[in-house]
Motif scaffolding. Sequence first.
Motif, PDB file in Angstrom:
ATOM      1  N   SER A  30       9.349  -3.785   3.628  1.00 33.78           N
ATOM      2  CA  SER A  30       7.933  -3.976   3.315  1.00 33.78           C
ATOM      3  C   SER A  30       7.619  -5.409   2.898  1.00 33.78           C
ATOM      4  O   SER A  30       6.597  -5.969   3.292  1.00 33.78           O
TER       5      SER A  30
ATOM      6  N   LYS B  52      10.481  10.989  -2.870  1.00 35.12           N
ATOM      7  CA  LYS B  52       9.276  10.192  -3.075  1.00 35.12           C
ATOM      8  C   LYS B  52       9.646   8.782  -3.520  1.00 35.12           C
ATOM      9  O   LYS B  52      10.489   8.608  -4.412  1.00 35.12           O
TER      10      LYS B  52
ATOM     11  N   PHE C  59       0.850  -1.192   0.000  1.00 31.26           N
ATOM     12  CA  PHE C  59       0.000   0.000   0.000  1.00 31.26           C
ATOM     13  C   PHE C  59       0.884   1.239   0.000  1.00 31.26           C
ATOM     14  O   PHE C  59       1.781   1.369   0.834  1.00 31.26           O
ATOM     15  N   TRP C  60       0.616   2.153  -0.928  1.00 28.01           N
ATOM     16  CA  TRP C  60       1.489   3.312  -1.136  1.00 28.01           C
ATOM     17  C   TRP C  60       0.877   4.617  -0.634  1.00 28.01           C
ATOM     18  O   TRP C  60       1.394   5.686  -0.909  1.00 28.01           O
ATOM     19  N   TYR C  61      -0.252   4.553   0.067  1.00 26.69           N
ATOM     20  CA  TYR C  61      -0.913   5.741   0.601  1.00 26.69           C
ATOM     21  C   TYR C  61      -1.181   6.770  -0.505  1.00 26.69           C
ATOM     22  O   TYR C  61      -0.861   7.948  -0.396  1.00 26.69           O
ATOM     23  N   ASP C  62      -1.757   6.261  -1.582  1.00 28.38           N
ATOM     24  CA  ASP C  62      -2.072   7.093  -2.738  1.00 28.38           C
ATOM     25  C   ASP C  62      -3.537   6.907  -3.095  1.00 28.38           C
ATOM     26  O   ASP C  62      -4.328   6.432  -2.278  1.00 28.38           O
ATOM     27  N   ASP C  63      -3.911   7.279  -4.283  1.00 26.45           N
ATOM     28  CA  ASP C  63      -5.292   7.170  -4.759  1.00 26.45           C
ATOM     29  C   ASP C  63      -5.753   5.711  -4.690  1.00 26.45           C
ATOM     30  O   ASP C  63      -5.129   4.824  -5.279  1.00 26.45           O
ATOM     31  N   LEU C  64      -6.830   5.448  -3.983  1.00 23.55           N
ATOM     32  CA  LEU C  64      -7.323   4.084  -3.805  1.00 23.55           C
ATOM     33  C   LEU C  64      -7.702   3.420  -5.126  1.00 23.55           C
ATOM     34  O   LEU C  64      -7.680   2.191  -5.253  1.00 23.55           O
TER      35      LEU C  64
END
Length: 368
Positions: A189, A239, A96-101
Amino acid sequence: MQSNLVMFPIVEVVKPGTQVKEKDVTQYDCAEQQFIKLLATEDLDNNLDQQAAIVSDFEQVVSTAIHAAYENDSPDKLAHRFLQRLLYRINRLNLFWYDDLRHYTNERSLYLSSCRNQIEAAWQKWELAQVNVAALKKLDVKQALTDRANADLDPPLSSASRYIREEMSEPGYRHLLAIGSFDGLVEGSRLSRILGGTANEVQCTLVRVLLEEYGNGRLSRKHSTFFAQMLAEFGMNTKPEAYFDLVPWEVLACANHNFLLTERRRYYLRYSGGLTYFEVAGPAAYRNYLAAAQRLRLSNAAMGYWELHIKEDERHGRWMLDDVALPLAERYPDDAWELVLGYDQEKLMSDRAAEAVVCSIRKAEQIN
């Protein structure tokens, strides 16, 4: 919907005397862009018919690349790169990259799984052909692992190591950080994928390793934070995946190999053996990078990650050998040779990746 990968100009290192065919670069580039469109297609599996032309063209290029990379006497570097990039784009959906689902809309896609399986089957067969599996099955596993770990704790300096220590310039060091950020900013990860299951001493040791990688739950102490600080010291992009296009296929192969081993419970021993090598051998590599940074008189922030890892991975290496690999060898005597297979494959692939990184650094230094 666009991919959330940050794209940068492609820097490709080609061996002297090797001609890169423009049409091959264009063919693989176009096929990868087609694949990105497929990844972003809403409900891909139920809408493949609407993408029939793209799917057909893409699959043809994949088949051609598999033959060029794994079934040819002279493997095609561009084909390797293309296939490993495809695998990574699929495998990264396991994190999970904590971006747009919406980027995860196809994470369970059967079509993506079939693409991954097709590439992995040919690639893994090619990788295994480089290891004498029959010989590994005859080893005294515990002795073999102990001997290997002792040898890899402080190995003789290779030509690549000497170059990094004695010759690499500051631009070269920044290039090293750019490539290293691909793994350094998401470190640990993949290890998290194998921790579930019945409680035992091996599992608890692996959890201890993961916790230290994650700063024992404090972001300020997480190892990736130290890597980001090194990048920030040079004004570089912090990033994750920002320098994806700089990453040699050999480095991508290491990441994809670990994705495969951590997603398949049957490969638990192979992964444990590979992680044992990674933790045992890590400090030797980090000492090379630290020596280079000290020679270049860089700031403490520009080398802090290496210092942290030298200290912690020496401890992790002992844990992995004594509290993970050797106990697993006792618990699974008939399959214990897979621990050595994992160890040897990780070493082989890591050495190959290290050579590719140095080649990429040299190329970057020539440009600068």
